[in-house]
Design a protein around this motif. Structure first.
Motif, PDB file in Angstrom:
ATOM      1  N   ARG A  19       0.854  -1.178   0.000  1.00 26.15           N
ATOM      2  CA  ARG A  19       0.000   0.000   0.000  1.00 26.15           C
ATOM      3  C   ARG A  19       0.889   1.226   0.000  1.00 26.15           C
ATOM      4  O   ARG A  19       1.901   1.266   0.689  1.00 26.15           O
ATOM      5  N   ARG A  20       0.503   2.212  -0.731  1.00 25.55           N
ATOM      6  CA  ARG A  20       1.260   3.446  -0.810  1.00 25.55           C
ATOM      7  C   ARG A  20       0.865   4.355   0.346  1.00 25.55           C
ATOM      8  O   ARG A  20      -0.308   4.460   0.688  1.00 25.55           O
ATOM      9  N   ALA A  21       1.822   5.023   0.943  1.00 31.76           N
ATOM     10  CA  ALA A  21       1.560   6.005   1.986  1.00 31.76           C
ATOM     11  C   ALA A  21       1.746   7.394   1.389  1.00 31.76           C
ATOM     12  O   ALA A  21       2.632   7.613   0.560  1.00 31.76           O
ATOM     13  N   TYR A  22       0.916   8.310   1.785  1.00 30.57           N
ATOM     14  CA  TYR A  22       0.946   9.671   1.257  1.00 30.57           C
ATOM     15  C   TYR A  22       1.420  10.611   2.346  1.00 30.57           C
ATOM     16  O   TYR A  22       0.840  10.692   3.418  1.00 30.57           O
ATOM     17  N   GLY A  23       2.489  11.349   2.091  1.00 29.51           N
ATOM     18  CA  GLY A  23       3.058  12.259   3.067  1.00 29.51           C
ATOM     19  C   GLY A  23       2.598  13.689   2.914  1.00 29.51           C
ATOM     20  O   GLY A  23       3.005  14.557   3.675  1.00 29.51           O
ATOM     21  N   ASP A  24       1.722  13.942   1.961  1.00 33.07           N
ATOM     22  CA  ASP A  24       1.258  15.295   1.680  1.00 33.07           C
ATOM     23  C   ASP A  24      -0.268  15.325   1.848  1.00 33.07           C
ATOM     24  O   ASP A  24      -0.971  14.506   1.255  1.00 33.07           O
ATOM     25  N   THR A  25      -0.759  16.274   2.636  1.00 35.29           N
ATOM     26  CA  THR A  25      -2.208  16.315   2.890  1.00 35.29           C
ATOM     27  C   THR A  25      -3.016  16.606   1.630  1.00 35.29           C
ATOM     28  O   THR A  25      -4.154  16.153   1.519  1.00 35.29           O
ATOM     29  N   SER A  26      -2.446  17.322   0.672  1.00 33.29           N
ATOM     30  CA  SER A  26      -3.193  17.570  -0.565  1.00 33.29           C
ATOM     31  C   SER A  26      -3.376  16.267  -1.345  1.00 33.29           C
ATOM     32  O   SER A  26      -4.427  16.049  -1.956  1.00 33.29           O
ATOM     33  N   GLU A  27      -2.366  15.397  -1.318  1.00 32.12           N
ATOM     34  CA  GLU A  27      -2.513  14.074  -1.949  1.00 32.12           C
ATOM     35  C   GLU A  27      -3.567  13.246  -1.226  1.00 32.12           C
ATOM     36  O   GLU A  27      -4.371  12.568  -1.865  1.00 32.12           O
ATOM     37  N   VAL A  28      -3.575  13.316   0.092  1.00 31.35           N
ATOM     38  CA  VAL A  28      -4.565  12.579   0.883  1.00 31.35           C
ATOM     39  C   VAL A  28      -5.965  13.102   0.574  1.00 31.35           C
ATOM     40  O   VAL A  28      -6.898  12.322   0.364  1.00 31.35           O
ATOM     41  N   ASP A  29      -6.110  14.433   0.552  1.00 30.12           N
ATOM     42  CA  ASP A  29      -7.416  15.014   0.237  1.00 30.12           C
ATOM     43  C   ASP A  29      -7.890  14.590  -1.146  1.00 30.12           C
ATOM     44  O   ASP A  29      -9.069  14.281  -1.341  1.00 30.12           O
ATOM     45  N   HIS A  30      -6.980  14.550  -2.111  1.00 26.28           N
ATOM     46  CA  HIS A  30      -7.330  14.109  -3.465  1.00 26.28           C
ATOM     47  C   HIS A  30      -7.776  12.641  -3.453  1.00 26.28           C
ATOM     48  O   HIS A  30      -8.783  12.291  -4.079  1.00 26.28           O
ATOM     49  N   LEU A  31      -7.043  11.813  -2.737  1.00 27.03           N
ATOM     50  CA  LEU A  31      -7.394  10.399  -2.648  1.00 27.03           C
ATOM     51  C   LEU A  31      -8.755  10.214  -1.977  1.00 27.03           C
ATOM     52  O   LEU A  31      -9.577   9.425  -2.446  1.00 27.03           O
ATOM     53  N   LEU A  32      -9.004  10.943  -0.904  1.00 28.33           N
ATOM     54  CA  LEU A  32     -10.294  10.842  -0.218  1.00 28.33           C
ATOM     55  C   LEU A  32     -11.441  11.280  -1.129  1.00 28.33           C
ATOM     56  O   LEU A  32     -12.497  10.631  -1.162  1.00 28.33           O
ATOM     57  N   ALA A  33     -11.227  12.349  -1.869  1.00 30.04           N
ATOM     58  CA  ALA A  33     -12.248  12.817  -2.811  1.00 30.04           C
ATOM     59  C   ALA A  33     -12.485  11.778  -3.905  1.00 30.04           C
ATOM     60  O   ALA A  33     -13.630  11.520  -4.301  1.00 30.04           O
ATOM     61  N   GLU A  34     -11.403  11.172  -4.382  1.00 33.73           N
ATOM     62  CA  GLU A  34     -11.502  10.133  -5.407  1.00 33.73           C
ATOM     63  C   GLU A  34     -12.276   8.926  -4.884  1.00 33.73           C
ATOM     64  O   GLU A  34     -13.131   8.365  -5.587  1.00 33.73           O
ATOM     65  N   GLN A  35     -11.993   8.521  -3.645  1.00 38.34           N
ATOM     66  CA  GLN A  35     -12.726   7.401  -3.033  1.00 38.34           C
ATOM     67  C   GLN A  35     -14.209   7.716  -2.934  1.00 38.34           C
ATOM     68  O   GLN A  35     -15.049   6.873  -3.264  1.00 38.34           O
ATOM     69  N   ALA A  36     -14.534   8.921  -2.469  1.00 40.57           N
ATOM     70  CA  ALA A  36     -15.934   9.320  -2.320  1.00 40.57           C
ATOM     71  C   ALA A  36     -16.635   9.343  -3.673  1.00 40.57           C
ATOM     72  O   ALA A  36     -17.751   8.843  -3.818  1.00 40.57           O
ATOM     73  N   GLU A  37     -15.982   9.911  -4.676  1.00 35.25           N
ATOM     74  CA  GLU A  37     -16.565   9.985  -6.013  1.00 35.25           C
ATOM     75  C   GLU A  37     -16.851   8.590  -6.552  1.00 35.25           C
ATOM     76  O   GLU A  37     -17.929   8.324  -7.094  1.00 35.25           O
ATOM     77  N   THR A  38     -15.917   7.679  -6.386  1.00 34.16           N
ATOM     78  CA  THR A  38     -16.103   6.301  -6.857  1.00 34.16           C
ATOM     79  C   THR A  38     -17.253   5.627  -6.124  1.00 34.16           C
ATOM     80  O   THR A  38     -18.112   4.990  -6.744  1.00 34.16           O
ATOM     81  N   ALA A  39     -17.296   5.789  -4.813  1.00 35.66           N
ATOM     82  CA  ALA A  39     -18.357   5.159  -4.018  1.00 35.66           C
ATOM     83  C   ALA A  39     -19.731   5.712  -4.393  1.00 35.66           C
ATOM     84  O   ALA A  39     -20.684   4.937  -4.577  1.00 35.66           O
ATOM     85  N   TYR A  40     -19.843   7.028  -4.524  1.00 34.77           N
ATOM     86  CA  TYR A  40     -21.133   7.621  -4.883  1.00 34.77           C
ATOM     87  C   TYR A  40     -21.544   7.249  -6.306  1.00 34.77           C
ATOM     88  O   TYR A  40     -22.729   7.040  -6.574  1.00 34.77           O
ATOM     89  N   ARG A  41     -20.600   7.149  -7.201  1.00 37.64           N
ATOM     90  CA  ARG A  41     -20.909   6.742  -8.574  1.00 37.64           C
ATOM     91  C   ARG A  41     -21.450   5.309  -8.582  1.00 37.64           C
ATOM     92  O   ARG A  41     -22.419   5.001  -9.269  1.00 37.64           O
ATOM     93  N   GLN A  42     -20.825   4.436  -7.804  1.00 38.72           N
ATOM     94  CA  GLN A  42     -21.274   3.045  -7.745  1.00 38.72           C
ATOM     95  C   GLN A  42     -22.618   2.916  -7.036  1.00 38.72           C
ATOM     96  O   GLN A  42     -23.378   1.995  -7.299  1.00 38.72           O
ATOM     97  N   ALA A  43     -22.922   3.857  -6.143  1.00 36.79           N
ATOM     98  CA  ALA A  43     -24.163   3.798  -5.372  1.00 36.79           C
ATOM     99  C   ALA A  43     -25.367   4.317  -6.144  1.00 36.79           C
ATOM    100  O   ALA A  43     -26.503   4.123  -5.706  1.00 36.79           O
ATOM    101  N   ASP A  44     -25.140   4.960  -7.283  1.00 36.01           N
ATOM    102  CA  ASP A  44     -26.239   5.553  -8.040  1.00 36.01           C
ATOM    103  C   ASP A  44     -27.369   4.570  -8.327  1.00 36.01           C
ATOM    104  O   ASP A  44     -28.542   4.930  -8.254  1.00 36.01           O
TER     105      ASP A  44
END
Length: 127
Positions: A19-44
């Motif tokens: 698993r990759r670790a992210y040392g930058d909060t902007s990368e983490v925020d991007h990843l979290l947004a990406e996870q949410a977008e994927t989950a909501y898209r699948q939940a449609d």
């Protein structure tokens, strides 16, 4: 990093159990947004499918049982992460957030178990 390259790197790492670790909060925020977008898209489609399939309390029960099983497994895994963080004396704020997440996860498993019991109670009462 382009999404395609990011996805390929993640897929390759996952094949080896890395698993990759992210040392930058902007990368983490991007990843979290990406996870949410994927989950909501699948939940449609979930609501429409659930409306068609869940005609009574017993048809809801297997779905809720499945979710509870996955949540419980994840919470127990997270407890191991918490134990490791404590044993390594990691940042107190990290440990505090892990404790909160574990406690919340256990509360969610209790709520889901109550939901499953309710499906059985409604089935036996004829509702």
């Amino acid at each position: 990093m382009p999404l395609t390259r990011h996805t390929l790197m993640e897929a390759a790492a996952a094949r080896f159990g890395w698993r990759r670790a992210y040392g930058d909060t902007s990368e983490v925020d991007h990843l979290l947004a990406e996870q949410a977008e994927t989950a909501y898209r699948q939940a449609d489609d979930h609501a429409a499918l659930a409306t068609a399939k869940n005609t009574n309390a017993l048809t809801v029960q297997p779905c809720v049982l499945d979710v509870r099983g996955r949540v419980l497994a994840d919470v127990l895994y997270l407890e191991g992460v918490l134990a490791g963080a404590r044993n390594r004396d990691l940042a107190p704020k990290l440990i505090e957030h892990l404790e909160d997440a574990v406690a919340h996860g256990h509360e969610l498993t209790v709520l889901l178990a109550d939901t499953v019991r309710t499906t059985a109670a409604h089935a036996s009462s004829g509702n």
